[in-house]
Write a protein that holds these residues in place. Structure first.
Motif, PDB file in Angstrom:
ATOM      1  N   VAL A 177       0.848  -1.186   0.000  1.00 32.70           N
ATOM      2  CA  VAL A 177       0.000   0.000   0.000  1.00 32.70           C
ATOM      3  C   VAL A 177       0.891   1.245   0.000  1.00 32.70           C
ATOM      4  O   VAL A 177       1.984   1.243   0.578  1.00 32.70           O
ATOM      5  CB  VAL A 177      -0.960   0.044   1.214  1.00 32.70           C
ATOM      6  N   TRP A 178       0.416   2.284  -0.691  1.00 33.55           N
ATOM      7  CA  TRP A 178       1.169   3.534  -0.816  1.00 33.55           C
ATOM      8  C   TRP A 178       0.609   4.533   0.183  1.00 33.55           C
ATOM      9  O   TRP A 178      -0.396   5.190  -0.055  1.00 33.55           O
ATOM     10  CB  TRP A 178       1.066   4.077  -2.240  1.00 33.55           C
ATOM     11  N   ALA A 179       1.247   4.625   1.330  1.00 29.88           N
ATOM     12  CA  ALA A 179       0.775   5.475   2.411  1.00 29.88           C
ATOM     13  C   ALA A 179       1.642   6.722   2.519  1.00 29.88           C
ATOM     14  O   ALA A 179       2.622   6.895   1.797  1.00 29.88           O
ATOM     15  CB  ALA A 179       0.792   4.705   3.727  1.00 29.88           C
ATOM     16  N   GLU A 180       1.286   7.593   3.430  1.00 29.24           N
ATOM     17  CA  GLU A 180       2.082   8.777   3.726  1.00 29.24           C
ATOM     18  C   GLU A 180       2.758   8.591   5.083  1.00 29.24           C
ATOM     19  O   GLU A 180       2.375   7.693   5.847  1.00 29.24           O
ATOM     20  CB  GLU A 180       1.194  10.020   3.711  1.00 29.24           C
ATOM     21  N   PRO A 181       3.761   9.410   5.420  1.00 26.01           N
ATOM     22  CA  PRO A 181       4.462   9.207   6.694  1.00 26.01           C
ATOM     23  C   PRO A 181       3.569   9.295   7.926  1.00 26.01           C
ATOM     24  O   PRO A 181       3.902   8.722   8.968  1.00 26.01           O
ATOM     25  CB  PRO A 181       5.523  10.316   6.686  1.00 26.01           C
ATOM     26  N   ALA A 182       2.436   9.989   7.809  1.00 29.77           N
ATOM     27  CA  ALA A 182       1.490  10.012   8.933  1.00 29.77           C
ATOM     28  C   ALA A 182       0.965   8.621   9.251  1.00 29.77           C
ATOM     29  O   ALA A 182       0.538   8.359  10.376  1.00 29.77           O
ATOM     30  CB  ALA A 182       0.319  10.945   8.616  1.00 29.77           C
ATOM     31  N   ALA A 183       1.002   7.724   8.273  1.00 31.87           N
ATOM     32  CA  ALA A 183       0.672   6.312   8.504  1.00 31.87           C
ATOM     33  C   ALA A 183       1.937   5.477   8.663  1.00 31.87           C
ATOM     34  O   ALA A 183       1.968   4.513   9.430  1.00 31.87           O
ATOM     35  CB  ALA A 183      -0.163   5.766   7.348  1.00 31.87           C
ATOM     36  N   GLY A 184       2.998   5.859   7.952  1.00 28.25           N
ATOM     37  CA  GLY A 184       4.258   5.125   8.069  1.00 28.25           C
ATOM     38  C   GLY A 184       4.797   5.087   9.487  1.00 28.25           C
ATOM     39  O   GLY A 184       5.461   4.124   9.890  1.00 28.25           O
ATOM     40  N   CYS A 185       4.484   6.118  10.275  1.00 21.78           N
ATOM     41  CA  CYS A 185       4.984   6.162  11.658  1.00 21.78           C
ATOM     42  C   CYS A 185       4.441   5.023  12.507  1.00 21.78           C
ATOM     43  O   CYS A 185       5.004   4.707  13.571  1.00 21.78           O
ATOM     44  CB  CYS A 185       4.661   7.503  12.298  1.00 21.78           C
ATOM     45  N   LEU A 186       3.378   4.357  12.053  1.00 25.24           N
ATOM     46  CA  LEU A 186       2.800   3.273  12.845  1.00 25.24           C
ATOM     47  C   LEU A 186       3.735   2.071  12.939  1.00 25.24           C
ATOM     48  O   LEU A 186       3.706   1.345  13.944  1.00 25.24           O
ATOM     49  CB  LEU A 186       1.471   2.829  12.237  1.00 25.24           C
ATOM     50  N   LEU A 187       4.559   1.839  11.917  1.00 25.23           N
ATOM     51  CA  LEU A 187       5.402   0.638  11.942  1.00 25.23           C
ATOM     52  C   LEU A 187       6.507   0.723  12.990  1.00 25.23           C
ATOM     53  O   LEU A 187       6.678  -0.225  13.769  1.00 25.23           O
ATOM     54  CB  LEU A 187       5.975   0.360  10.554  1.00 25.23           C
ATOM     55  N   PRO A 188       7.298   1.798  13.060  1.00 25.90           N
ATOM     56  CA  PRO A 188       8.263   1.866  14.162  1.00 25.90           C
ATOM     57  C   PRO A 188       7.586   1.870  15.529  1.00 25.90           C
ATOM     58  O   PRO A 188       8.116   1.305  16.493  1.00 25.90           O
ATOM     59  CB  PRO A 188       9.029   3.163  13.900  1.00 25.90           C
ATOM     60  N   ALA A 189       6.406   2.486  15.609  1.00 29.48           N
ATOM     61  CA  ALA A 189       5.684   2.465  16.881  1.00 29.48           C
ATOM     62  C   ALA A 189       5.216   1.054  17.219  1.00 29.48           C
ATOM     63  O   ALA A 189       5.215   0.662  18.394  1.00 29.48           O
ATOM     64  CB  ALA A 189       4.487   3.411  16.811  1.00 29.48           C
ATOM     65  N   ALA A 190       4.845   0.278  16.200  1.00 25.49           N
ATOM     66  CA  ALA A 190       4.421  -1.102  16.448  1.00 25.49           C
ATOM     67  C   ALA A 190       5.548  -1.904  17.097  1.00 25.49           C
ATOM     68  O   ALA A 190       5.295  -2.748  17.970  1.00 25.49           O
ATOM     69  CB  ALA A 190       3.985  -1.756  15.137  1.00 25.49           C
ATOM     70  N   ARG A 191       6.763  -1.653  16.693  1.00 23.62           N
ATOM     71  CA  ARG A 191       7.900  -2.353  17.304  1.00 23.62           C
ATOM     72  C   ARG A 191       8.036  -1.962  18.773  1.00 23.62           C
ATOM     73  O   ARG A 191       8.376  -2.797  19.622  1.00 23.62           O
ATOM     74  CB  ARG A 191       9.175  -2.055  16.519  1.00 23.62           C
ATOM     75  N   GLN A 192       7.767  -0.695  19.088  1.00 21.76           N
ATOM     76  CA  GLN A 192       7.788  -0.278  20.494  1.00 21.76           C
ATOM     77  C   GLN A 192       6.687  -0.984  21.288  1.00 21.76           C
ATOM     78  O   GLN A 192       6.910  -1.413  22.432  1.00 21.76           O
ATOM     79  CB  GLN A 192       7.598   1.236  20.599  1.00 21.76           C
ATOM     80  N   VAL A 193       5.511  -1.094  20.683  1.00 19.73           N
ATOM     81  CA  VAL A 193       4.410  -1.782  21.361  1.00 19.73           C
ATOM     82  C   VAL A 193       4.786  -3.231  21.646  1.00 19.73           C
ATOM     83  O   VAL A 193       4.554  -3.749  22.755  1.00 19.73           O
ATOM     84  CB  VAL A 193       3.122  -1.710  20.508  1.00 19.73           C
TER      85      VAL A 193
END
Length: 319
Positions: free
Chosen positions: A269-285
């Motif tokens: 999927v072609w997202a923007e960084p406002a959504a891309g930030c979820l992946l590094p945060a997912a690793r924190q979770v």
């Protein structure tokens, strides 16, 4: 506080105007993160982001006099697009205020829809101009400080709760907090066992700073992610997040851009960084809750061009 009845009422009102976006398991992200991942693809929404939900709800709620006066909105990109497009569809004159840092494509789309676009040098100046135009008689369609708008964004959570499988943790981006407030209100009713995590980028930490201060405070903005860059959250969104959200995480811009690239490579999927930030945060979770987690990601928007993402990747030396 927004209740489930308000979200349900708005869902009925906007149903003919918005898309019920797909909620799907992502095998690619599951392989990348090592746990099951479900995505809510709001980037496939009309106008390319969730913002059309709240904008439509507000526009449909206006009186004849408020419609006749014309509306004004302030935006880092996506809210402006949504208001411009839906105001045109509903025959309402719109003025959209954006900072010059907003994506060029967002400005082009708003103008093409017939909105009068006013540009300022910075986001806080954009909010100030919005207030002046409201005082001059235009009807405000605020991006997050409005219960109707928040209830509109909450329809994302209503759909997610109905369509997703078993999830333990849901991650949602935060700009001014309208999306996470509405989704949290819906999920707290429909999926009360789910932990809700907010995600911000460094230099756009309005909610994190509000939580630390005990209420909304002005913040200095420096993130390249203009669509998350609110100069402060509102009391409305602060109240929802402080009551309903487990924790708000903050990630660097560089990691948000890498997340955009990873969403393209692994989720297709072609997202923007406002959504891309979820992946590094997912690793924190996952570091906090362990490998038994089953993640839900609200992919909030896709209004970034290939040139935008390429430029950001080059700036950070990313492949």
């Amino acid at each position: 506080m927004i209740g489930i009845s308000e979200v349900e009422a708005v869902a009925e009102r906007i149903a003919g105007h918005v898309v019920r976006t797909p909620t799907l398991p992502s095998p690619g992200l599951a392989a990348l993160l090592g746990v099951p991942v479900t995505v809510k693809l709001e980037l496939l929404q009309r106008t390319g982001s969730f913002k059309v939900r709240g904008a439509t709800a507000k526009l449909l709620s206006l009186s004849a006099g408020e419609r006749a006066a014309g509306v004004v909105a302030v935006s880092g990109g996506n809210h402006g697009i949504a208001v411009a497009v839906m105001a045109a569809a509903l025959d309402v004159k719109a003025t959209v205020v954006m900072p010059r840092s907003a994506p060029a494509r967002a400005i082009e789309i708003a103008e093409a829809a017939g909105a009068s676009v006013r540009l300022t040098d910075a986001m806080d100046e954009a909010f100030a101009l919005m207030k002046r135009l409201q005082q001059e008689g235009l009807t405000l369609v605020h991006p997050f400080d409005d219960p109707v708008v928040v209830a509109g964004q909450g329809t994302v959570g209503l759909e997610f709760a109905a369509d997703a499988g078993d999830v333990t943790d849901v991650l949602i981006s935060i700009g001014g907090g309208g999306l996470i407030s509405g989704v949290a209100a819906a999920l707290r009713d429909r999926r009360p066992e789910v932990r809700i995590w907010g995600v911000e980028t460094e230099g756009a930490q309005a909610m994190s700073e509000a939580l630390a201060a005990g209420g909304p405070v002005p913040v200095a903005l420096s993130s390249l992610v203009s669509t998350l860059s609110a100069p402060s959250v509102s009391q409305l969104t602060y109240d929802h997040v402080s009551a309903l959200v487990h924790e708000v995480l903050v990630v660097p811009d560089r990691e948000a851009v890498q997340g955009t690239l990873d969403l393209a490579d692994h989720a297709k999927v072609w997202a923007e960084p406002a959504a891309g930030c979820l992946l590094p945060a997912a690793r924190q979770v996952l570091q906090r809750v362990g490998e038994g987690a089953r993640l839900g990601l609200v992919v909030c928007g896709g209004n970034a061009t290939t040139a935008d993402v390429t430029g950001w990747a080059e700036r950070f030396g990313l492949r």
